[in-house]
Design a protein around this motif. Structure first.
Motif, mmCIF file in Angstrom:
data_model
loop_
_atom_site.group_PDB
_atom_site.id
_atom_site.type_symbol
_atom_site.label_atom_id
_atom_site.label_comp_id
_atom_site.label_asym_id
_atom_site.label_seq_id
_atom_site.Cartn_x
_atom_site.Cartn_y
_atom_site.Cartn_z
ATOM 1 N N LYS A 1 -15.509 5.864 2.682
ATOM 2 C CA LYS A 1 -14.799 4.590 2.565
ATOM 3 C C LYS A 1 -13.294 4.834 2.653
ATOM 4 C CE LYS A 1 -14.530 0.619 -0.538
ATOM 5 N NZ LYS A 1 -15.021 0.037 -1.809
ATOM 6 N N THR A 2 -12.600 3.937 3.350
ATOM 7 C CA THR A 2 -11.135 3.999 3.415
ATOM 8 C C THR A 2 -10.568 2.802 2.658
ATOM 9 O OG1 THR A 2 -11.059 2.770 5.497
ATOM 10 C CG2 THR A 2 -11.128 5.180 5.645
ATOM 11 N N TYR A 3 -9.334 2.922 2.230
ATOM 12 C CA TYR A 3 -8.665 1.872 1.474
ATOM 13 C C TYR A 3 -7.318 1.569 2.122
ATOM 14 C CZ TYR A 3 -12.018 3.306 -2.091
ATOM 15 O OH TYR A 3 -13.170 3.632 -2.758
ATOM 16 N N GLU A 4 -6.969 0.293 2.130
ATOM 17 C CA GLU A 4 -5.662 -0.113 2.629
ATOM 18 C C GLU A 4 -4.610 0.269 1.592
ATOM 19 O OE1 GLU A 4 -3.364 -4.239 3.652
ATOM 20 O OE2 GLU A 4 -5.517 -4.130 4.084
ATOM 21 N N VAL A 5 -3.497 0.825 2.074
ATOM 22 C CA VAL A 5 -2.436 1.302 1.193
ATOM 23 C C VAL A 5 -1.136 0.589 1.531
ATOM 24 C CG1 VAL A 5 -1.058 3.321 0.536
ATOM 25 C CG2 VAL A 5 -3.494 3.586 0.999
ATOM 26 N N GLU A 6 -0.383 0.262 0.501
ATOM 27 C CA GLU A 6 0.961 -0.280 0.670
ATOM 28 C C GLU A 6 1.903 0.552 -0.183
ATOM 29 O OE1 GLU A 6 1.373 -4.534 0.062
ATOM 30 O OE2 GLU A 6 -0.739 -4.807 0.575
ATOM 31 N N VAL A 7 3.087 0.831 0.376
ATOM 32 C CA VAL A 7 4.110 1.537 -0.383
ATOM 33 C C VAL A 7 5.294 0.589 -0.530
ATOM 34 C CG1 VAL A 7 5.649 3.534 -0.464
ATOM 35 C CG2 VAL A 7 3.349 3.782 0.504
ATOM 36 N N GLU A 8 5.667 0.337 -1.770
ATOM 37 C CA GLU A 8 6.813 -0.513 -2.071
ATOM 38 C C GLU A 8 7.758 0.287 -2.952
ATOM 39 O OE1 GLU A 8 5.409 -4.145 -3.829
ATOM 40 O OE2 GLU A 8 4.032 -4.537 -2.168
ATOM 41 N N ASN A 9 8.971 0.507 -2.443
ATOM 42 C CA ASN A 9 9.933 1.386 -3.122
ATOM 43 C C ASN A 9 9.248 2.738 -3.283
ATOM 44 O OD1 ASN A 9 11.960 -0.646 -3.271
ATOM 45 N ND2 ASN A 9 10.890 -1.511 -5.014
ATOM 46 N N ASP A 10 9.013 3.181 -4.509
ATOM 47 C CA ASP A 10 8.363 4.485 -4.732
ATOM 48 C C ASP A 10 6.907 4.328 -5.180
ATOM 49 O OD1 ASP A 10 8.545 7.354 -4.745
ATOM 50 O OD2 ASP A 10 8.686 7.293 -6.942
ATOM 51 N N SER A 11 6.447 3.091 -5.298
ATOM 52 C CA SER A 11 5.091 2.845 -5.821
ATOM 53 C C SER A 11 4.067 2.753 -4.695
ATOM 54 C CB SER A 11 5.066 1.544 -6.616
ATOM 55 O OG SER A 11 5.888 1.652 -7.764
ATOM 56 N N ILE A 12 2.916 3.381 -4.938
ATOM 57 C CA ILE A 12 1.800 3.331 -3.993
ATOM 58 C C ILE A 12 0.753 2.379 -4.551
ATOM 59 C CG2 ILE A 12 -0.050 4.648 -2.877
ATOM 60 C CD1 ILE A 12 1.762 7.143 -3.291
#
Length: 107
Positions: free
Chosen positions: A91-102
């Motif tokens: 399974k894969t997951y969508e990832v978002e990076v905002e500033n330093d947070s994953i």
């Protein structure tokens, strides 16, 4: 029409990840392996190899692939596909990076 809810969960800090080294996180009871890529993006896949359940976060990373530490199965971190001659996927997951947070979308 019903609205689809996506649960976006903060799981790690980008500054704590190193290229080529996986990190294990747990979200809603699921173990997820995070992999920071050379371009700074982060990929997230199920942390269990489809072969014998090896912890992929502990595998050797080479570019866009991780090698299971148990039996060396090669898995693409972008689409979760096991590479030939072996077969399967994780399974894969969508990832978002905002500033330093994953953030990982688990919904």
């Amino acid at each position: 029409m019903g609205k689809i809810e996506i649960d976006k969960v903060a799981v790690a800090m980008l500054s704590n990840l190193s290229v080529g080294i996986g990190q294990r996180v747990k979200v809603n009871g699921e173990e997820i392996a995070l992999f920071k890529q050379k371009d700074g993006s982060v990929k997230a896949i199920q942390n269990s190899c489809p072969h014998k359940g090896g912890p992929l976060s502990e595998g050797i990373v080479s570019g866009e692939h991780v090698f299971c530490p148990l039996h060396d199965w090669k898995i693409n971190v972008h689409d979760g596909q096991v590479q030939e001659p072996d077969v399967g996927c994780v399974k894969t997951y969508e990832v978002e990076v905002e500033n330093d947070s994953i953030f990982v979308n688990v919904g």
